[in-house]
Enzyme design. Structure first.
Site, PDB file in Angstrom:
ATOM      1  N   ASP A  42     102.997  30.450  42.007  1.00  0.00           N
ATOM      2  CA  ASP A  42     102.017  31.061  42.876  1.00  0.00           C
ATOM      3  C   ASP A  42     101.550  29.923  43.751  1.00  0.00           C
ATOM      4  O   ASP A  42     100.547  29.947  44.390  1.00  0.00           O
ATOM      5  CB  ASP A  42     100.641  31.310  41.784  1.00  0.00           C
TER       6      ASP A  42
ATOM      7  N   HIS B 198     100.328  38.282  44.570  1.00  0.00           N
ATOM      8  CA  HIS B 198      99.529  37.749  43.443  1.00  0.00           C
ATOM      9  C   HIS B 198      98.072  38.376  43.757  1.00  0.00           C
ATOM     10  O   HIS B 198      97.707  38.413  44.946  1.00  0.00           O
ATOM     11  CB  HIS B 198      99.394  36.087  43.882  1.00  0.00           C
TER      12      HIS B 198
ATOM     13  N   ASN C 275     106.709  37.469  46.668  1.00  0.00           N
ATOM     14  CA  ASN C 275     105.631  37.937  45.357  1.00  0.00           C
ATOM     15  C   ASN C 275     104.296  38.498  46.239  1.00  0.00           C
ATOM     16  O   ASN C 275     103.896  37.819  47.150  1.00  0.00           O
ATOM     17  CB  ASN C 275     105.353  36.728  44.477  1.00  0.00           C
TER      18      ASN C 275
ATOM     19  N   SER D 207      97.161  38.280  47.745  1.00  0.00           N
ATOM     20  CA  SER D 207      98.120  37.539  48.849  1.00  0.00           C
ATOM     21  C   SER D 207      99.451  37.945  48.328  1.00  0.00           C
ATOM     22  O   SER D 207      99.974  37.967  47.417  1.00  0.00           O
ATOM     23  CB  SER D 207      98.021  35.981  48.352  1.00  0.00           C
TER      24      SER D 207
HETATM   25  N1  LIG Z   1     109.081  29.846  39.901  1.00  0.00           N
HETATM   26  C1  LIG Z   1     108.217  31.087  40.276  1.00  0.00           C
HETATM   27  N2  LIG Z   1     108.112  32.370  39.432  1.00  0.00           N
HETATM   28  C2  LIG Z   1     107.193  33.157  39.894  1.00  0.00           C
HETATM   29  C3  LIG Z   1     106.264  33.002  40.647  1.00  0.00           C
HETATM   30  C4  LIG Z   1     106.379  31.829  41.483  1.00  0.00           C
HETATM   31  O1  LIG Z   1     105.769  31.728  42.319  1.00  0.00           O
HETATM   32  N3  LIG Z   1     107.150  30.788  41.045  1.00  0.00           N
HETATM   33  N4  LIG Z   1     105.387  34.003  40.683  1.00  0.00           N
HETATM   34  C5  LIG Z   1     105.102  34.946  39.535  1.00  0.00           C
HETATM   35  C6  LIG Z   1     104.268  36.026  39.749  1.00  0.00           C
HETATM   36  N5  LIG Z   1     103.019  35.554  38.801  1.00  0.00           N
HETATM   37  C7  LIG Z   1     101.948  35.689  39.684  1.00  0.00           C
HETATM   38  O2  LIG Z   1     101.843  36.183  40.626  1.00  0.00           O
HETATM   39  C8  LIG Z   1     103.079  35.215  37.511  1.00  0.00           C
HETATM   40  C9  LIG Z   1     104.032  35.749  36.543  1.00  0.00           C
HETATM   41  C10 LIG Z   1     104.182  35.409  35.331  1.00  0.00           C
HETATM   42  C11 LIG Z   1     103.285  34.257  34.942  1.00  0.00           C
HETATM   43  C12 LIG Z   1     103.400  33.899  33.443  1.00  0.00           C
HETATM   44  O3  LIG Z   1     102.469  33.170  33.162  1.00  0.00           O
HETATM   45  N6  LIG Z   1     104.421  34.481  32.778  1.00  0.00           N
HETATM   46  C13 LIG Z   1     104.776  34.186  31.218  1.00  0.00           C
HETATM   47  C14 LIG Z   1     104.780  35.348  30.535  1.00  0.00           C
HETATM   48  C15 LIG Z   1     103.519  36.114  30.673  1.00  0.00           C
HETATM   49  C16 LIG Z   1     103.577  37.879  30.119  1.00  0.00           C
HETATM   50  O4  LIG Z   1     104.910  38.056  29.726  1.00  0.00           O
HETATM   51  O5  LIG Z   1     102.861  38.447  30.096  1.00  0.00           O
HETATM   52  C17 LIG Z   1     105.995  33.481  31.298  1.00  0.00           C
HETATM   53  O6  LIG Z   1     106.976  33.700  32.130  1.00  0.00           O
HETATM   54  O7  LIG Z   1     106.198  32.837  30.311  1.00  0.00           O
HETATM   55  C18 LIG Z   1     102.477  33.769  35.783  1.00  0.00           C
HETATM   56  C19 LIG Z   1     102.360  34.073  37.169  1.00  0.00           C
HETATM   57  C20 LIG Z   1     106.577  35.463  39.165  1.00  0.00           C
HETATM   58  N7  LIG Z   1     107.302  34.242  38.966  1.00  0.00           N
HETATM   59  N1  LIG Z   2     100.974  37.005  38.705  1.00  0.00           N
HETATM   60  C1  LIG Z   2     101.459  38.277  38.947  1.00  0.00           C
HETATM   61  C2  LIG Z   2     100.596  39.529  38.862  1.00  0.00           C
HETATM   62  O1  LIG Z   2      99.503  39.346  38.241  1.00  0.00           O
HETATM   63  N2  LIG Z   2     100.979  40.519  39.751  1.00  0.00           N
HETATM   64  C3  LIG Z   2     100.008  41.434  39.797  1.00  0.00           C
HETATM   65  O2  LIG Z   2     100.458  42.499  38.794  1.00  0.00           O
HETATM   66  C4  LIG Z   2     100.077  43.599  39.345  1.00  0.00           C
HETATM   67  C5  LIG Z   2     101.170  44.688  38.950  1.00  0.00           C
HETATM   68  O3  LIG Z   2     100.691  45.842  39.342  1.00  0.00           O
HETATM   69  P1  LIG Z   2     101.902  47.229  39.662  1.00  0.00           P
HETATM   70  O4  LIG Z   2     102.889  46.944  38.401  1.00  0.00           O
HETATM   71  O5  LIG Z   2     101.190  48.452  39.500  1.00  0.00           O
HETATM   72  O6  LIG Z   2     102.467  46.901  40.859  1.00  0.00           O
HETATM   73  C6  LIG Z   2      99.618  43.494  40.654  1.00  0.00           C
HETATM   74  O7  LIG Z   2      98.350  43.636  40.678  1.00  0.00           O
HETATM   75  C7  LIG Z   2     100.094  42.035  40.946  1.00  0.00           C
HETATM   76  O8  LIG Z   2      99.295  41.830  41.968  1.00  0.00           O
END
Ligand SMILES: Nc1nc2c(c(=O)[nH]1)N[C@@H](CN(C=O)c1ccc(C(=O)N[C@@H](CCC(=O)O)C(=O)O)cc1)CN2
Ligand SMILES: NCC(=O)N[C@@H]1O[C@H](COP(=O)([O-])[O-])[C@@H](O)[C@H]1O
Length: 243
Positions: A162, A126, A124, A153
């Site tokens: 994360d 982040h 992923n 990251s």
């Molecule tokens: N088990 C894991 N799942 C995910 C990870 C992880 O490290 N462990 N990384 C995320 C990516 N991410 C940030 O980098 C992230 C994505 C989504 C959410 C979140 O709160 N999602 C909500 C919905 C939010 C929305 O639809 O806008 C949800 O799933 O209920 C937080 C962090 C990907 N998954």
């Molecule tokens: N927590 C997950 C998260 O926030 N991810 C972030 O979503 C954007 C996606 O952009 P993109 O669709 O243009 O690649 C990126 O900035 C990525 O780091």
């Protein structure tokens, strides 16, 4: 391919290119960076074989189609539970027998079942310098705190949101006049540099997730991964390293 294979045991000179499936939810600029890297043969010989989005209107699906890559919309809202969605997502992904699954702006928290299925071959990106600012709205939170440095990251995905081991980071200086949009733009530019690098390392067999943590060329990575220097980033982006 047996269950749980950590496809790291594939050999770079394998008969066919290592397969990558990318999960998105939105614009797909990181997906585009990976597609471009593949086009320049800078993705470790890997081939993006499918892009899957939980948002059917994600622009990233258009990017995939334009690149001749299978684009799959799998609306999470059509499933009764997170577990049901993840089960369907696993089935779609497994059809392609990927060596690596890449989350590129994929905005769904993945269940333990999903993480375990692809553990060690699930990356992923982040938008923060983890472990700072896990979760959402990282740029706004960093600005609200008045930090002088922010960034992005690449990490292996674990059940802890994360919280997985970090592989590679890039930092940006936060300017006095930065707002959320300008900071997001700065971070995006760095994301588009480091993600292809990390994916290439994995597909070349150099980056692995061992029991003790991630290693690059068999050397354990430091707790916050490696850091792409400002100089290196500036050279790649043709920027003034002093800014
Ligand atoms: N088990 C894991 N799942 C995910 C990870 C992880 O490290 N462990 N990384 C995320 C990516 N991410 C940030 O980098 C992230 C994505 C989504 C959410 C979140 O709160 N999602 C909500 C919905 C939010 C929305 O639809 O806008 C949800 O799933 O209920 C937080 C962090 C990907 N998954
Ligand atoms: N927590 C997950 C998260 O926030 N991810 C972030 O979503 C954007 C996606 O952009 P993109 O669709 O243009 O690649 C990126 O900035 C990525 O780091």
């Amino acid at each position: 391919m047996s269950d749980g294979d950590t496809l790291n045991d594939f050999t770079p000179e394998a008969a066919e290119p290592p397969r990558v499936v990318v999960l998105i939810s939105g614009s797909g600029s990181n997906l585009q960076a990976l597609i471009d890297a593949q086009g320049y043969d800078e993705l470790g010989g890997g081939k993006i074989v499918a892009v899957v989005s939980n948002q059917p209107d994600a622009y990233g699906l258009k990017r995939a189609k334009e690149a001749g890559i299978e684009a799959v919309a799998l609306p999470h809202r059509e499933y009764d539970s997170r577990e049901a969605f993840d089960g369907a997502l696993i089935k779609v992904i497994e059809r392609h027998e990927p060596h690596l699954v890449v989350l590129a702006g994929f905005m769904r928290i993945l269940t333990p079942r999903f993480v375990q299925r692809f553990y060690g071959r699930l990356l992923n990106i982040h938008p923060s310098l983890l472990p700072a600012y896990q979760g959402l709205n990282t740029h706004a939170r960093a600005l609200a705190d008045g930090v002088s440095e922010h960034g992005c990251s690449v990490h292996f995905v674990t059940e802890e949101l994360d919280g997985g081991p970090v592989v590679l980071q890039a930092a940006v200086a936060v300017a006095e006049d930065d707002d959320e949009a300008s900071l997001k733009e700065k971070v995006h530019a760095r994301e588009h540099l480091i993600y292809p690098i990390a994916v290439r390392w994995f597909l070349e067999g150099r980056l692995r997730l061992e029991a003790q943590g991630p290693t690059l060329d068999a050397t354990p990575l430091p707790p916050q991964g490696l850091r792409l220097s400002h100089q290196d980033a500036a050279e790649e982006l043709d920027e003034d390293p002093e800014e």
